[in-house]
Design a protein around this motif. Structure first.
Motif, PDB file in Angstrom:
ATOM      1  N   GLU A  17      62.749  22.501  35.753  1.00 26.00           N
ATOM      2  CA  GLU A  17      62.522  23.602  36.684  1.00 26.00           C
ATOM      3  C   GLU A  17      63.227  23.336  38.016  1.00 26.00           C
ATOM      4  OE1 GLU A  17      61.200  26.590  36.031  1.00 26.00           O
ATOM      5  OE2 GLU A  17      61.044  25.877  33.959  1.00 26.00           O
ATOM      6  N   GLN A  18      63.248  22.083  38.452  1.00 25.34           N
ATOM      7  CA  GLN A  18      63.961  21.728  39.685  1.00 25.34           C
ATOM      8  C   GLN A  18      65.468  21.911  39.509  1.00 25.34           C
ATOM      9  OE1 GLN A  18      62.390  17.715  39.971  1.00 25.34           O
ATOM     10  NE2 GLN A  18      61.203  18.283  41.787  1.00 25.34           N
ATOM     11  N   LYS A  20      66.944  24.081  37.659  1.00 25.80           N
ATOM     12  CA  LYS A  20      67.240  25.512  37.690  1.00 25.80           C
ATOM     13  C   LYS A  20      67.342  26.046  39.120  1.00 25.80           C
ATOM     14  CE  LYS A  20      64.239  27.622  35.061  1.00 25.80           C
ATOM     15  NZ  LYS A  20      63.375  28.248  34.045  1.00 25.80           N
ATOM     16  N   LYS A  21      66.741  25.352  40.079  1.00 24.62           N
ATOM     17  CA  LYS A  21      66.761  25.782  41.477  1.00 24.62           C
ATOM     18  C   LYS A  21      67.959  25.237  42.262  1.00 24.62           C
ATOM     19  CE  LYS A  21      61.752  26.150  41.578  1.00 24.62           C
ATOM     20  NZ  LYS A  21      60.504  25.554  42.055  1.00 24.62           N
ATOM     21  N   SER A  23      71.802  24.665  43.624  1.00 22.76           N
ATOM     22  CA  SER A  23      72.903  25.591  43.907  1.00 22.76           C
ATOM     23  C   SER A  23      73.895  25.531  42.746  1.00 22.76           C
ATOM     24  CB  SER A  23      73.600  25.201  45.209  1.00 22.76           C
ATOM     25  OG  SER A  23      74.323  23.992  45.030  1.00 22.76           O
ATOM     26  N   LYS A  27      74.677  22.436  40.193  1.00 19.80           N
ATOM     27  CA  LYS A  27      74.474  22.576  38.743  1.00 19.80           C
ATOM     28  C   LYS A  27      75.749  22.249  37.985  1.00 19.80           C
ATOM     29  CE  LYS A  27      71.056  26.278  38.867  1.00 19.80           C
ATOM     30  NZ  LYS A  27      70.861  27.708  38.602  1.00 19.80           N
TER      31      LYS A  27
END
Length: 92
Positions: A17-18, A20-21, A23, A27
């Motif tokens: 989940e982190q 996915k957050k 930039s 990523k």
């Protein structure tokens, strides 16, 4: 193949989940390193990019201090080995 979150331990789901957050540049860098990762979860890169500094601070990657070769060695997703394996399979 799809990412199977059901099989991941809870702490690794939180790491996902982190991720996915992050930039887009972060990523992309993490994905690049995941694809270069060997079976031991280590990736080599000739230099430290600015996105890597952010990934190090967020503990997605860590510099392998004992590496003495050319460039830099990084531990990738050291706290999430199952997630790393699944992501690596997706990249192949």
């Amino acid at each position: 193949m799809k990412l199977n979150l059901v099989e991941l331990p809870d702490h690794e789901k939180k790491i996902y989940e982190q991720i996915k957050k992050l930039s887009n540049p972060e990523k992309q860098m993490l994905w690049f390193l995941i694809k270069k990762t060997n079976i031991e979860g280590i990736a080599l890169n000739p230099k430290i990019e600015k996105e890597m500094i952010s990934l190090i601070k967020q503990e997605f990657i860590a510099i392998n201090e004992i590496y003495k070769g050319e460039g830099f060695s990084f531990f990738i997703l050291q706290k999430a080995p199952y997630l790393l394996r699944q992501l690596k399979k997706l990249g192949n």
